[in-house]
Every structure is written in C-alpha cells, then in structure tokens.
Design an enzyme around this catalytic site. Structure first.
Site, short mmCIF file in Angstrom:
data_model
loop_
_atom_site.label_atom_id
_atom_site.label_comp_id
_atom_site.label_asym_id
_atom_site.label_seq_id
_atom_site.Cartn_x
_atom_site.Cartn_y
_atom_site.Cartn_z
N GLU A 110 32.17 46.75 62.71
CA GLU A 110 33.53 46.52 63.20
C GLU A 110 34.47 47.66 62.89
O GLU A 110 34.36 48.30 61.86
CB GLU A 110 34.12 45.32 62.46
CG GLU A 110 33.63 44.00 62.93
CD GLU A 110 34.23 42.90 62.08
OE1 GLU A 110 33.62 41.84 62.03
OE2 GLU A 110 35.29 43.11 61.48
N CYS A 152 40.81 51.52 60.96
CA CYS A 152 40.11 50.99 59.80
C CYS A 152 38.61 51.06 60.10
O CYS A 152 38.13 50.43 61.04
CB CYS A 152 40.56 49.55 59.58
SG CYS A 152 39.72 48.73 58.24
N CYS A 204 27.76 43.97 53.22
CA CYS A 204 28.20 44.44 51.90
C CYS A 204 27.49 43.63 50.82
O CYS A 204 27.33 42.42 50.96
CB CYS A 204 29.71 44.28 51.76
SG CYS A 204 30.34 44.93 50.20
N CYS A 225 32.30 39.59 47.31
CA CYS A 225 33.53 39.01 46.78
C CYS A 225 33.72 37.60 47.36
O CYS A 225 33.37 37.35 48.52
CB CYS A 225 34.72 39.90 47.12
SG CYS A 225 34.52 41.53 46.39
N CYS A 245 35.59 37.16 50.90
CA CYS A 245 35.42 38.17 51.96
C CYS A 245 34.24 37.88 52.88
O CYS A 245 33.11 37.70 52.42
CB CYS A 245 35.27 39.55 51.33
SG CYS A 245 34.92 40.85 52.54
N CYS A 291 38.28 42.33 57.60
CA CYS A 291 36.97 42.94 57.74
C CYS A 291 35.86 41.89 57.69
O CYS A 291 35.89 40.97 56.92
CB CYS A 291 36.75 44.00 56.68
SG CYS A 291 36.71 43.38 55.00
#
Ligand code: SAH
Ligand code: SF4
Length: 337
Positions: A88, A101, A108, A112, A115, A329
């Site tokens: 993205e 961005c 990832c 977290c 997220c 994100c």
C-alpha cells in the site's frame, strides 16, 4: 533489478565491466530524470552495453490493482509486486506539496496490538528498487511531483534497514528524485540498535519514533517490541541521536480511548521526554475492525494536548486524513486478502 542500485553502486558495477563513470551517471539519469521504461530507450548508450545491462538487470514496474480516493483527496493505492504480493501507498495533498507514505516490507513482524499491518505477519522485505518504484509510479499515475516522503506505510523500516537506506539515497540524490533529506521522514517502532546506526548516516533525514505509551507496562501491552528494547533504552538511543545529529526527534502517540489517554499518561509522557529536543505528534486512531481499540474523542484529545502544552512540551494534534478509505497502514491490504 536496475532500480535497486544507488548511483555509487551503479558506478562500481560499471567499473567492474570496464565502463566509464560518466556512462553510469547517464544511465541513472535515464532512469530517474527521463524515466524511460526500457534499456533500449537510452539512446546515447552503445548497443553492446545496453545488451549487457539487459542481461544483468530486470526492468520491472508496479501493477496498480486498486485505488481509492477519499473525500479530502487522500488517495490510497494497492500495488502488486512481481511475485504477486501487494503493498500500500498513500498520497496526501497539502497546500505546501504532495506527501507520499511508502511501504518497506510485505506485512510486518512487530505485531503492535492496534495495527492492521501486523495482522498477517511479515512475508518479506522489499528491495530498494521496490521502495523507489512506489514514488515513481504515483508520480506517473497522477502526473505530479512528490515533495515529501514519509516512510510510515506497511512494515518496520529499521527491520529492513539497508534497503531502506539505499532507497533514501536514490530518492535524495540530485541525479535521482532530488527530494531533500529534510523532506523525508522515517518512522520506527523502536529498534534501538538501528537508531544508533541511523544517527551516523550522512544525510539529514528526519526520525520519528512510534511511542504510543509513556510507561513500560502499557508499552509492553501495546507494542511487544518494548519487551526487547524498553523505554529506558529507547529514550537513551533517542538522546544519542539528538546529540549526534543536532536534529529534533518526533514522537508519535496514537490516542486510544481509555487506554493511554488519561491525564496521568499525559504527565508521565511529559516527564519521560522533558528537556529533549523533541515534539509529540498526537494521532487520531483509525479503528481496525479486528481490534477492540477505539479512538479518543476530540474533547479528551484536546485535554491531553493541553496538559503537554502546559508542561512545556512541543505538541501537535494531527489532522486526520482519508478516514473514509481506511488510510491507516495495512488496512487496505488486509481487506483485499
Ligand atoms: N513500523 C513503523 C512505521 C510504519 S507504522 C512504525 O511503527 O513506526 C506508521 C505509524 O502509523 C506508526 O506510528 C503506527 O503506530 C501508526 N499506526 C498504525 N496503525 C494505525 C492506526 N490504525 N491508526 C493510526 N495510526 C496507526
Ligand atoms: Fe509494524 Fe509499525 Fe504496525 Fe507496529 S505500528 S505492527 S511496527 S507497521
């Protein structure tokens, strides 16, 4: 791929094949100033050299698979890579310029608690060229110039440190995209050893730290990276960065209703960063359906802001952008999987 090479690397490759430095510079300019789409278009480069380049490097592009435009003009792109993985990119238009961005990893691994990018784990790192292509592709689609880069898309840039630094060099280089270092910001969840490395890099790129909690027990809960590098170690690394570079650091702090947004938290945060050359960016949370976290109401966010202000902390309350298109994100990607 050809976009993976910094100018220094391209020159050294040319040296290895007994070609002159100025030829490497010409090729770099064909790529980033003239934006050609194949080696054949590099008309001032001799045929045998073009054949050699074509046999050593691929010349890929990104495929646009989805694009969503928010009411405020924020645009989110979903691009497909050569191996069919998707990433993205978010374009935000401001009066002062266009900010992009960009993404550094497919997924990832930091995971977290709030997220969407962490939901699926990390599939792989992006190469430097795949990072650079995001900027090239959006400039091409929209016919505009990107003036600012925020490395805050999917992934943890300091978990893909070398490729991220190489991409920054290409974006920053006068013969590349020529985007000023001060107009580039890298955001990290707090990979402490890389913060020390980053302080020694030769460019003036901005650093943002995703803090999100002012004490270890809450930060352990929200960001499990804190169990590896706790707040003491993180703040020490940030102070080292400020001392070495003389640059101001940004602390990002998402306000989560009833979790990290009380006056106690505001005071703890003030104590934690008191006296540092830093400012706090308070971010409204984009809610993610898979998680229980809710956004702090405007009124409470202002209260939190006021406490920091009164305690002498530099603070801004970020305007939210692209809320209607899930611009945070990872949200578009996880919706398309
Ligand atoms: N991995 C890096 C950079 C990518 S995340 C980092 O964590 O810093 C970029 C920023 O977006 C981080 O501050 C992150 O905490 C924040 N973020 C993630 N999910 C969000 C959401 N749903 N709403 C608002 N901000 C979010
Ligand atoms: Fe990864 Fe950053 Fe999301 Fe944490 S906030 S899961 S580090 S992308």
């Amino acid at each position: 791929m050809i976009y993976d090479l910094t100018l220094t690397e391209l020159i050294s490759y040319f040296d290895d094949i007994n070609e002159k430095k100025f030829r490497a510079i010409q090729v770099f300019e064909w790529l980033y100033k003239k934006r050609v789409k194949s080696f054949q278009e590099m008309t001032n480069i001799k045929k045998d050299l073009l054949l050699k380049l074509a046999s050593d490097f691929t010349f890929p592009t990104l495929k646009l698979v989805d694009k969503q435009v928010s009411k405020d003009g924020t645009t989110k792109y979903l691009f497909e890579l050569e191996d069919k993985n998707t990433i993205e990119v978010v374009l935000m238009k401001y009066q002062w310029g266009n900010s992009l961005c960009i993404t550094t990893q497919v997924g990832c691994n930091i995971g977290c608690a709030f997220c969407a990018s962490g939901l699926l784990g990390k599939f792989r790192d992006l190469s430097a060229g795949e990072i650079v292509l995001q900027v090239m592709k959006v400039e091409e689609i929209e016919d505009l110039r990107i003036s600012n880069i925020v490395i805050m898309g999917i992934g943890e840039p300091f978990d893909n440190y070398n490729n991220t630094m190489k991409a920054i060099k290409i974006l920053n280089h006068p013969k590349g995209f020529e985007i000023g270092a001060r107009h580039i910001t890298v955001s990290t969840s707090g990979i402490v050893p890389r913060i020390y490395d980053f302080a020694l890099e030769p460019f003036q790129v901005n650093l943002a730290i995703s803090l999100h909690a002012p004490n270890d027990s809450l930060r352990n809960e929200l960001m499990k990276i804190n169990k590896v590098y706790n707040l003491d170690e993180l703040i020490k690394a940030c102070k080292d960065y400020i001392n070495k570079t003389n640059r101001r650091i940004t602390f990002e702090y998402i306000l989560l209703d009833g979790v990290n947004d009380s006056s106690m938290h505001a005071n703890q945060l003030s104590d934690l960063i008191r006296g540092m050359n830093a400012y706090v960016n308070l971010i409204p949370y984009n809610e993610v359906s898979e998680f229980k976290y809710k956004r702090t109401e405007k009124e409470n966010a202002l209260k939190f802001y006021d406490i920091l202000k009164k305690r002498g902390i530099n603070v801004t309350l970020r305007q939210e952008k692209g809320i209607d298109i899930f611009a945070a994100c990872g949200q578009l990607r996880s919706k398309n999987m």
